[in-house]
Design a protein around this motif. Structure first.
Motif, short mmCIF file in Angstrom:
data_model
loop_
_atom_site.label_atom_id
_atom_site.label_comp_id
_atom_site.label_asym_id
_atom_site.label_seq_id
_atom_site.Cartn_x
_atom_site.Cartn_y
_atom_site.Cartn_z
N ALA A 108 0.89 -1.16 0.00
CA ALA A 108 0.00 0.00 0.00
C ALA A 108 0.93 1.21 0.00
N PRO A 109 1.04 1.93 -1.13
CA PRO A 109 2.00 3.03 -1.22
C PRO A 109 1.77 4.12 -0.16
N ASP A 110 2.86 4.66 0.34
CA ASP A 110 2.79 5.72 1.34
C ASP A 110 2.29 7.01 0.68
N PRO A 111 1.14 7.53 1.11
CA PRO A 111 0.60 8.75 0.49
C PRO A 111 1.18 10.04 1.06
N TYR A 112 2.01 9.95 2.08
CA TYR A 112 2.46 11.11 2.85
C TYR A 112 3.01 12.25 2.00
N GLY A 136 -3.60 10.31 -3.40
CA GLY A 136 -2.87 9.18 -2.82
C GLY A 136 -3.56 8.64 -1.58
N PHE A 137 -4.15 9.51 -0.79
CA PHE A 137 -4.87 9.09 0.41
C PHE A 137 -6.16 8.38 0.02
N GLU A 138 -6.82 8.88 -1.01
CA GLU A 138 -8.05 8.25 -1.48
C GLU A 138 -7.76 6.87 -2.07
N GLU A 139 -6.65 6.77 -2.82
CA GLU A 139 -6.24 5.48 -3.38
C GLU A 139 -5.89 4.50 -2.26
N CYS A 140 -5.21 4.98 -1.26
CA CYS A 140 -4.84 4.13 -0.12
C CYS A 140 -6.11 3.61 0.57
#
Length: 163
Positions: free
Chosen positions: A125-129, A135-139
């Protein structure tokens, strides 16, 4: 006797609190709230005492999840009380297995996306930071997809323990 799950990412402010919130909601929806404990931590202590990243909170709230959280670092002593330690990427998996005091403890460590059949070979699960809200929505989408399979696995163990 309860079943205990701890989600672990790097700093415990993005991915693992997101996974904790989503999985706790799934556990409650399944009527397993009194039987399954859900928690999270980070491999590092940089953010101990901080709340979740505001982008994590925004995405969780927008999707109907609770978002109260205080970051903390994973402790080796916790292995004894945990049934599953769920890593969010390969780096966390390696670190946690290295920290595990016994082979049995190392076997408790699994990748979250391994519970999502649609994930294929891409289990991180890629780090969206360091990115934007997308990126947060994808996570969150990845966490939700994997949570269904994780819930099925946990439910099976809990039902076997109750039998």
């Amino acid at each position: 006797m309860s079943f205990s799950v701890c989600f672990v990412c790097t700093g415990n402010i993005c991915r693992s609190p997101m996974a904790e919130s989503v999985f706790r909601a799934r556990v409650e929806e399944a009527g397993l709230g009194g039987l399954v404990e859900v928690d999270s931590a980070g491999t590092g202590g940089w953010h101990e005492g901080d709340g979740a990243d505001p982008r994590t909170v925004t995405v969780l709230r927008a999707n109907g999840y609770e978002s109260g959280h205080v970051a903390r670092q994973f402790r080796v002593s916790w292995f004894a009380g945990l049934d599953l330690v769920i890593a969010l990427d390969q780096g966390h998996l390696r670190e946690l297995r290295r920290l595990a005091p016994t082979d049995a403890d190392a076997a408790k460590v699994r990748l979250l996306r391994s519970y999502d059949p649609a994930a294929g070979a891409e289990l991180d699960a890629p780090d969206p930071y360091y990115g934007g809200m997308d990126g947060f929505e994808e996570c969150l989408e990845m966490v939700e997809a994997a949570s269904e399979g994780l819930l099925a696995a946990v439910r099976k163990v809990v039902e076997e323990q109750a039998a």
